[in-house]
Scaffold this motif. Structure first.
Motif, short mmCIF file in Angstrom:
data_model
loop_
_atom_site.label_atom_id
_atom_site.label_comp_id
_atom_site.label_asym_id
_atom_site.label_seq_id
_atom_site.Cartn_x
_atom_site.Cartn_y
_atom_site.Cartn_z
N ASP A 5 48.24 -5.03 54.26
CA ASP A 5 48.39 -5.52 52.90
C ASP A 5 49.89 -5.63 52.63
O ASP A 5 50.62 -4.63 52.71
N ILE B 278 52.79 -6.92 49.92
CA ILE B 278 53.19 -7.42 48.61
C ILE B 278 54.66 -7.85 48.69
O ILE B 278 55.52 -7.09 49.14
N GLN C 168 47.41 -11.55 43.29
CA GLN C 168 47.08 -10.27 43.89
C GLN C 168 46.74 -10.44 45.37
O GLN C 168 46.57 -11.56 45.87
N LEU C 169 46.60 -9.30 46.06
CA LEU C 169 46.37 -9.31 47.50
C LEU C 169 45.14 -10.11 47.91
O LEU C 169 45.15 -10.81 48.92
N ASN C 170 44.07 -9.98 47.16
CA ASN C 170 42.81 -10.61 47.55
C ASN C 170 42.56 -11.96 46.88
O ASN C 170 41.45 -12.49 46.92
N TYR D 142 49.46 -2.50 42.47
CA TYR D 142 48.95 -3.70 43.14
C TYR D 142 48.46 -3.42 44.56
O TYR D 142 47.91 -4.31 45.21
N PHE D 143 48.66 -2.19 45.04
CA PHE D 143 48.13 -1.80 46.33
C PHE D 143 46.78 -1.08 46.20
O PHE D 143 46.17 -0.74 47.20
N ASP D 144 46.34 -0.88 44.97
CA ASP D 144 45.10 -0.16 44.72
C ASP D 144 43.89 -1.09 44.84
O ASP D 144 44.02 -2.32 44.76
N GLY E 31 43.90 -4.04 47.12
CA GLY E 31 44.33 -3.14 48.17
C GLY E 31 43.15 -2.56 48.93
O GLY E 31 42.08 -2.35 48.36
N ARG E 32 43.34 -2.31 50.22
CA ARG E 32 42.26 -1.81 51.06
C ARG E 32 42.57 -0.39 51.54
O ARG E 32 43.70 -0.12 51.98
N GLN F 43 49.98 -0.59 54.41
CA GLN F 43 50.44 -1.39 53.26
C GLN F 43 51.96 -1.44 53.22
O GLN F 43 52.64 -0.45 53.52
N ILE G 152 52.92 3.84 51.42
CA ILE G 152 53.33 2.43 51.51
C ILE G 152 54.74 2.35 52.07
O ILE G 152 55.65 3.04 51.62
#
Length: 421
Positions: free
Chosen positions: A78, A80, A131-133, A167-169, A174-175, A180, A206
């Motif tokens: 992941d 960012i 966002q990530l996804n 934003y990593f959650d 976030g996975r 990350q 992270i």
């Protein structure tokens, strides 16, 4: 400041794949020698230590990161991107940051079970772009990056770091149990405290990479990344182009012990007699410039020198003459050919002396890697040939790492003798 040379090196040369430049077509020496195009250059020896600039290796052979995708299908990450969008960044430089982000996307294998990329901007206030996804394909990511607009206000980096943490959650893509990474790009000094919010992010497991350009504050970059080895500093936005391979190699090869060296003295030794064409010589200059572009140049980092030779060698610039990347590039562009024969042994002896302190070289006690890169298109002249074994032996005794690159009619036997094969 720390200097890193990104390399993806192994003890054995991997599968060959030609690497194109404007003039030369490179391939491994352990493959059949097939001449094609204007000229053919061959890697004569691969050093078995990770102590040279990635572009030196890239110019001579291909490594893992030279493929179109650095993060392969087995990589999950992941990532960012947190980019400075303040008013101090010119529109043309903001576009170069977008180009850098596009390179990150292009060299990653994007997907919900592969590499995910999110993007945040910051100025006086942070701003979510995606966002990530949000996007699961390269095309969608590239389109989204192309569409972002510069905010043009202050540089509240600390506030942006606090904003980025969530934003990593999971709720934002976030996975769990996936590595990350936060990549921060800024051109100026942060307004406010960055250490605490950055530490909060790192405490979540992270990894942060901090990229500073132009007027960024190195101390603040270290506060953000947590250590100097995760800080990258460039003197202009053009140099971002050469960072994406290095950062992605570290992300996609986290357990690889073959990483980056801190400081190096590098001298280019280029045969420049009339036997080499103008087009070939220009191609060699582009190679040298690529090595410089992939390095952080400075008296405490990487120093470059250049010798051009024919019958007699000529010192075009010594190791401590230039401390800025742009100066070295300009000096390389001003290199010229010279009349005469091919006295390679004489040139090697001359260059070996240029690693001395009188010419700006640094002592081995400072753990400085010393590298000589020889590029020639001819065997050494008969009257100079008997001196070649002693010249090669002296380089080895002085602890100087040698890369020898042959073009056209260069003698493979001689080059292998020079590097100690």
């Amino acid at each position: 400041m720390d200097i890193r040379f990104s390399v993806s090196c192994t003890d054995n040369v991997g599968p060959s794949a030609a690497v194109q430049t404007p003039v030369f077509n490179f391939m491994h020496v352990n493959k059949p020698i097939e001449f094609s195009g204007t000229a053919q250059m061959h890697k004569i020896k691969q050093m078995h230590v990770c102590t040279i600039g990635s572009q030196i290796l890239a110019a001579i052979t291909d490594f893992k990161y030279l493929s179109s995708t650095i993060c392969n299908k087995n990589t999950k990450a992941d990532i960012i991107l947190l980019v400075d969008s303040s008013e101090s960044i010119r529109p043309v430089d903001f576009q170069k940051m977008k180009d850098f982000m596009q390179l990150i996307v292009n060299r990653s294998d994007i997907g919900a079970d592969k590499v995910q990329i999110g993007l945040l901007q910051f100025s006086s206030e942070p701003q979510e772009e995606f966002q990530l996804n949000r996007y699961g394909s390269k095309a969608d990511l590239r389109r989204a990056i192309s569409g972002i607009r510069q905010i043009k206000s202050g540089t509240m980096t600390g506030k942006a770091l606090t904003f980025a943490s969530s934003y990593f959650d999971g709720p934002k893509g976030g996975r769990p149990r996936v590595k990350q990474y936060l990549i921060v790009i800024t051109d100026g000094e942060a307004q406010g405290i960055v250490r605490e919010p950055a530490e909060t992010i790192r405490n979540k497991g992270i990894t942060i990479y901090a990229i500073g350009v132009l007027y960024a504050n190195n101390s603040q970059l270290v506060d953000i990344a947590g250590s100097q080895d995760k800080v990258f500093f460039e003197d202009n936005f053009d140099s971002l182009t050469f960072l994406e391979k290095e950062i992605l190699f570290e992300i996609c090869n986290p357990g690889d012990s073959c990483k980056r060296t801190e400081v190096a003295d590098i001298i280019f030794v280029v045969h420049g007699s009339r036997s080499i064409t103008d087009l070939q010589f220009q191609g060699i200059q582009r190679i040298l410039e690529a090595v410089v572009n992939d390095s952080v140049v400075g008296k405490d980092n990487v120093q470059f020198g250049a010798v051009v030779y024919s019958t007699n060698p000529q010192d075009h610039f010594s190791l401590n003459m230039y401390s800025a990347k742009s100066q070295v590039r300009e000096a390389i562009s001003n290199l010229t050919t010279m009349p005469g024969l091919t006295f390679t042994a004489r040139a090697l002896n001359f260059a070996r002396e240029r690693f001395g302190m009188a010419y700006g070289g640094r002592t081995s006690s400072l753990s400085v890697t010393r590298i000589l890169v020889l590029i020639t298109d001819q065997p050494t002249s008969p009257s100079d040939r008997p001196n070649l074994p002693a010249a090669a032996k002296s380089l080895k005794q002085d602890g100087i790492n040698v890369f020898a690159v042959g073009v056209d009619e260069a003698s493979r036997t001689e080059l292998e003798e020079i590097v100690g094969e």
